[in-house]
Design a protein around this motif. Structure first.
Motif, PDB file in Angstrom:
ATOM      1  N   PRO A  47       0.834  -1.206   0.000  1.00  0.00           N
ATOM      2  CA  PRO A  47       0.000   0.000   0.000  1.00  0.00           C
ATOM      3  C   PRO A  47       0.868   1.255   0.000  1.00  0.00           C
ATOM      4  O   PRO A  47       1.769   1.405   0.832  1.00  0.00           O
ATOM      5  CB  PRO A  47      -0.774  -0.131   1.320  1.00  0.00           C
ATOM      6  N   CYS A 101      -3.442   2.629   6.583  1.00  0.00           N
ATOM      7  CA  CYS A 101      -4.310   1.454   6.512  1.00  0.00           C
ATOM      8  C   CYS A 101      -4.910   1.085   7.871  1.00  0.00           C
ATOM      9  O   CYS A 101      -5.978   0.484   7.941  1.00  0.00           O
ATOM     10  CB  CYS A 101      -3.530   0.256   5.970  1.00  0.00           C
ATOM     11  N   PHE A 139      -6.671  -8.312  -3.714  1.00  0.00           N
ATOM     12  CA  PHE A 139      -6.897  -7.276  -2.705  1.00  0.00           C
ATOM     13  C   PHE A 139      -8.175  -7.557  -1.927  1.00  0.00           C
ATOM     14  O   PHE A 139      -8.191  -7.496  -0.688  1.00  0.00           O
ATOM     15  CB  PHE A 139      -6.973  -5.900  -3.372  1.00  0.00           C
ATOM     16  N   HIS A 161      -7.540 -10.893   0.369  1.00  0.00           N
ATOM     17  CA  HIS A 161      -6.496 -10.949   1.388  1.00  0.00           C
ATOM     18  C   HIS A 161      -6.228  -9.641   2.121  1.00  0.00           C
ATOM     19  O   HIS A 161      -5.634  -9.656   3.211  1.00  0.00           O
ATOM     20  CB  HIS A 161      -5.185 -11.424   0.752  1.00  0.00           C
ATOM     21  N   LEU A 162      -6.634  -8.517   1.550  1.00  0.00           N
ATOM     22  CA  LEU A 162      -6.247  -7.237   2.144  1.00  0.00           C
ATOM     23  C   LEU A 162      -7.417  -6.410   2.681  1.00  0.00           C
ATOM     24  O   LEU A 162      -7.336  -5.862   3.779  1.00  0.00           O
ATOM     25  CB  LEU A 162      -5.455  -6.416   1.119  1.00  0.00           C
ATOM     26  N   ARG A 163      -8.484  -6.315   1.929  1.00  0.00           N
ATOM     27  CA  ARG A 163      -9.616  -5.500   2.391  1.00  0.00           C
ATOM     28  C   ARG A 163     -10.101  -5.927   3.787  1.00  0.00           C
ATOM     29  O   ARG A 163     -10.397  -5.052   4.624  1.00  0.00           O
ATOM     30  CB  ARG A 163     -10.767  -5.554   1.389  1.00  0.00           C
ATOM     31  N   LYS A 208      -8.508  -6.788   6.274  1.00  0.00           N
ATOM     32  CA  LYS A 208      -7.582  -6.338   7.320  1.00  0.00           C
ATOM     33  C   LYS A 208      -7.690  -4.839   7.592  1.00  0.00           C
ATOM     34  O   LYS A 208      -7.127  -4.348   8.581  1.00  0.00           O
ATOM     35  CB  LYS A 208      -6.145  -6.674   6.915  1.00  0.00           C
ATOM     36  N   TRP A 229      -2.675  -0.138  -3.775  1.00  0.00           N
ATOM     37  CA  TRP A 229      -1.805  -1.306  -3.619  1.00  0.00           C
ATOM     38  C   TRP A 229      -1.142  -1.595  -4.963  1.00  0.00           C
ATOM     39  O   TRP A 229      -1.825  -1.893  -5.959  1.00  0.00           O
ATOM     40  CB  TRP A 229      -2.614  -2.512  -3.153  1.00  0.00           C
ATOM     41  N   ARG A 248       1.603  -6.274   7.528  1.00  0.00           N
ATOM     42  CA  ARG A 248       0.271  -6.883   7.659  1.00  0.00           C
ATOM     43  C   ARG A 248      -0.599  -6.567   6.455  1.00  0.00           C
ATOM     44  O   ARG A 248      -1.532  -7.321   6.130  1.00  0.00           O
ATOM     45  CB  ARG A 248      -0.427  -6.372   8.919  1.00  0.00           C
ATOM     46  N   PHE A 249      -0.322  -5.435   5.817  1.00  0.00           N
ATOM     47  CA  PHE A 249      -1.146  -4.962   4.709  1.00  0.00           C
ATOM     48  C   PHE A 249      -0.472  -5.192   3.352  1.00  0.00           C
ATOM     49  O   PHE A 249      -0.816  -4.546   2.370  1.00  0.00           O
ATOM     50  CB  PHE A 249      -1.472  -3.478   4.899  1.00  0.00           C
ATOM     51  N   CYS A 250       0.489  -6.101   3.326  1.00  0.00           N
ATOM     52  CA  CYS A 250       1.178  -6.479   2.082  1.00  0.00           C
ATOM     53  C   CYS A 250       0.878  -7.939   1.770  1.00  0.00           C
ATOM     54  O   CYS A 250       0.524  -8.718   2.658  1.00  0.00           O
ATOM     55  CB  CYS A 250       2.692  -6.275   2.213  1.00  0.00           C
ATOM     56  N   VAL A 251       1.019  -8.319   0.530  1.00  0.00           N
ATOM     57  CA  VAL A 251       0.811  -9.712   0.141  1.00  0.00           C
ATOM     58  C   VAL A 251       1.841 -10.095  -0.912  1.00  0.00           C
ATOM     59  O   VAL A 251       2.151  -9.305  -1.810  1.00  0.00           O
ATOM     60  CB  VAL A 251      -0.632  -9.938  -0.384  1.00  0.00           C
TER      61      VAL A 251
END
Length: 314
Positions: A175, A189, A210, A213-215, A217, A247, A269-272
């Protein structure tokens, strides 16, 4: 008259559904419908029983498709023969298709590593959006597709069995947003404030990643969509305007983060993680193309052996 129209008719005959056929051909359903209609205008008669469910071909459609199948088999045989003759020339141009971010920020260094093994290689790169890359690859207009492995789900099932994949690089979706006067992120975030979002869109592979896996969080319950586009470089330009969080692949934004034009809007935590994969059709590899694939396959296997945990002695 376009030869692709007959492939559309063949897909319709195999799937017996306009929606499934359009998915198999990697085009929109309205586009497939128009092309089938154009073929019927050329043939001057109806080729599809549209009132039946599932749909079927008319007698004329079946006869025409049968004739065309023989023609395509002969044409493919001739194409493979020409490719085999060309394969003896090691100076053949190797054609790639890749999403813009991979073409610009991964491909050049990766190609140099291959050239250390094979010497200088003549290449041609198509840097396009994912849909165009996928079409070029499926239609064998290019030898290899370089893409994030999340595109696996986008490969038509009718050709998936002929496609092989190798993991050739790593990246991550991170992000980013513009910084404030103190160099801190304008948006964060883990903040409960309204989060303006610059997005790939829910229908794209990275957009789906996104959403999955991310929204979930994100702390904010109010996520406001500012802009949506499937091209990473376009999203990057919007992020630089300071209007929201986006992202993006870390390789793409490395320079902007280094020079302070962008900052991370969240921690790990906000990365994949993303894998960069090389896709190839096994029935379309000849000469140098096949040599490169075999070399990379061996290198991939060796990396796995090196990273495999050693057994603990009893």
């Amino acid at each position: 008259m376009n030869l692709d129209w007959f492939k559309d008719l063949q897909a319709l005959e195999q799937t017996r559904s306009f929606s499934k056929a359009s998915y198999a051909r990697n085009i929109s359903q309205p586009a497939l419908t128009r092309r089938i209609k154009a073929l019927e205008i050329w043939a001057e008669q109806s080729l599809v029983n549209r009132n039946e469910r599932p749909v079927s071909l008319t007698d004329a459609g079946s006869v025409l498709l049968s004739t065309c199948a023989e023609f395509f088999d002969t044409l493919e045989s001739q194409r493979l023969d020409l490719l085999n003759r060309k394969a003896s020339n090691k100076q053949a141009i190797i054609r790639f298709a890749a999403q813009h971010s991979i073409a610009w920020h991964f491909f050049p260094d990766w190609l140099r590593e291959i050239e250390m093994q094979f010497g200088p290689i003549s290449t041609r790169m198509r840097a396009e959006d994912l849909a165009e890359c996928m079409h070029s690859f499926i239609e064998q207009e290019v030898n290899f597709l370089l893409a994030y492995d999340v595109v696996n789900s986008e490969i038509p099932k009718t050709t998936a069995r002929e496609i092989e994949r190798l993991s050739v690089g790593k990246d991550s979706l991170v992000p980013v947003c513009a910084p404030n006067a103190d160099g801190k992120p304008i948006f964060e975030c883990d903040s409960a404030r309204t989060l303006p979002l610059i997005s790939y869109g829910k229908s794209t592979p990275l957009g789906k990643l996104f959403e999955t896996h991310l929204r979930p969080k994100l702390v904010s319950q109010n996520i406001q969509l500012i802009y949506e586009n499937s091209v990473s470089s376009t999203l990057l330009n919007w992020a630089l305007k300071g209007v929201g969080v986006c992202w993006l692949p870390s390789r793409l934004v490395k320079t902007e983060i280094t020079n302070g034009h962008l900052v991370l809007a969240g921690d790990e935590r906000f990365c994949v993680d993303l894998n960069i994969s090389l896709f190839s059709q096994r029935n379309a590899r000849f000469g140098l193309v096949n040599d490169i694939w075999n070399y990379l396959s061996k290198e991939t296997k060796n990396r796995k052996e090196i990273t495999k945990p050693k057994p603990i002695p009893a």
